[in-house]
Design a protein around this motif. Structure first.
Motif, short mmCIF file in Angstrom:
data_model
loop_
_atom_site.label_atom_id
_atom_site.label_comp_id
_atom_site.label_asym_id
_atom_site.label_seq_id
_atom_site.Cartn_x
_atom_site.Cartn_y
_atom_site.Cartn_z
N VAL A 188 11.59 4.44 2.42
CA VAL A 188 10.40 3.61 2.22
C VAL A 188 9.20 4.46 1.84
O VAL A 188 8.43 4.12 0.94
CB VAL A 188 10.13 2.77 3.48
N ASP A 224 7.15 -6.67 3.60
CA ASP A 224 5.99 -6.45 4.46
C ASP A 224 6.40 -5.93 5.83
O ASP A 224 5.75 -5.05 6.39
CB ASP A 224 5.20 -7.76 4.62
N THR A 262 7.32 3.94 -1.66
CA THR A 262 5.99 3.32 -1.67
C THR A 262 4.86 4.25 -1.24
O THR A 262 3.69 3.90 -1.42
CB THR A 262 5.99 2.12 -0.71
N ALA A 277 3.81 4.54 1.62
CA ALA A 277 3.55 4.03 2.97
C ALA A 277 2.32 4.69 3.59
O ALA A 277 2.36 5.25 4.68
CB ALA A 277 4.78 4.24 3.86
N CYS A 279 1.93 2.06 -2.20
CA CYS A 279 1.46 0.97 -1.35
C CYS A 279 0.68 1.56 -0.18
O CYS A 279 0.80 2.76 0.13
CB CYS A 279 2.62 0.12 -0.82
N MET A 306 7.26 -2.33 5.46
CA MET A 306 6.11 -1.52 5.07
C MET A 306 5.19 -1.23 6.26
O MET A 306 4.80 -0.08 6.49
CB MET A 306 5.34 -2.26 3.97
N VAL A 331 2.66 -4.40 -1.93
CA VAL A 331 4.07 -4.60 -1.58
C VAL A 331 4.69 -5.71 -2.41
O VAL A 331 5.88 -5.66 -2.74
CB VAL A 331 4.21 -4.89 -0.07
#
Length: 286
Positions: free
Chosen positions: A14, A45, A18, A20, A253, A48, A237
């Motif tokens: 993740v 979501d 992204t 994160a 993200c 995330m 996201v």
């Protein structure tokens, strides 16, 4: 051991996909009981905001997960249970399928064949004389009674009426069980001392702004006034995994955590929910 290894692999994937990024404004990451409430735009979501928390908070924070999506396959059910330690919630009440027992007969169903009545029994003619209508014994008794001037026999007793059958009253029907409370799993998690992550919209939004918050956040906030309410804004996201897609797209993200809020004395439900929604939207431009 397998769940912990899977968690580390998922966390690395993740963060690689992204970034994160977690940004804390108004409150530091602190190991205290909290309710994180955020906007909801994608099934990712949950993953995330879980990945954005530091390790010491992930172990005590449980995200909510829609049972109809996250528990519909053994793999997703195992991940949400063993890795995320998620709290399952029902997004829609299921009504019992009782209509099948009262369905009308289909128009095209063939009628059952009629059963032929048995032929009437044939009565053979008889040459024997018919019996007299009045029995001869009764006539002889009447004649003898008149000759000897005997008293008339007592009248036959009146027929006894059959006992009146009184049906016993049917036992009262058992009351239908009350519908299951969708907040019950969240209340149980908070009572056990866990923090939770919720999405007060109840469903994923299609626009840039969250939909109106549902009353669950207000109910939990009034039931647990000592639990800290932390707003959060999850950004981008929906572009990683849009609604209806199953293949994620790499894109940066972030999750922005804001200053805690609380229910003020005498504050009604809708004003509080509007204020909580505004606190989430305000984090969008930070």
């Amino acid at each position: 051991m397998l769940a912990k290894l899977t968690g580390w692999l998922l966390l690395g994937f993740v963060r690689l996909l992204t970034g994160a990024q977690a940004r804390w404004y108004g409150c530091p990451p602190k190991a205290e009981q909290r309710i994180y409430f955020a906007n909801h735009q994608s099934h990712a979501d949950l993953v995330m905001i879980w990945a954005a928390l530091p390790e010491e908070l992930r172990s005590i924070t449980r995200p909510i997960a829609a049972r109809d999506y996250w528990a519909n396959t053994p793999v997703k059910r195992w991940i949400t249970t063993e890795v995320f330690n998620a709290v399952y919630v029902e997004r829609a009440a299921t009504a019992p399928a009782a209509a099948a027992a009262t369905e009308p007969m289909q128009a095209d169903s063939a009628p059952e064949p009629a059963v032929a009545a048995p032929p009437a029994e044939r009565i053979e003619p008889s040459m024997e004389p018919l019996l007299p209508a009045t029995p001869p014994v009764a006539e002889a008794v009447n004649e003898l009674q008149g000759e000897l001037d005997l008293p008339a026999p007592p009248p036959p007793p009146p027929p006894v009426a059959p006992p009146i059958f009184v049906a016993e009253p049917a036992p009262p029907a058992e009351p239908a069980p009350p519908p299951s409370d969708p907040l019950a799993p969240l209340v149980e998690a908070l009572r056990s001392g866990d923090s939770i992550i919720i999405f007060p919209e109840g469903t994923r939004g299609h626009t840039g702004e969250p939909q109106k918050f549902k009353s669950g956040l207000y109910t939990l906030a009034t039931m647990f006034p000592d639990v800290v309410l932390v707003p959060a804004w999850i950004d981008n996201v929906q572009r990683v995994m849009p609604k209806g897609e199953i293949v994620p797209v790499p894109i940066l993200c972030s999750v922005t955590f804001g200053a805690p809020i609380r229910v003020e004395d005498g504050e009604e439900r809708r004003p509080f929910l509007d204020r909580a929604r505004a606190a989430v939207i305000a984090l969008r431009d930070i």
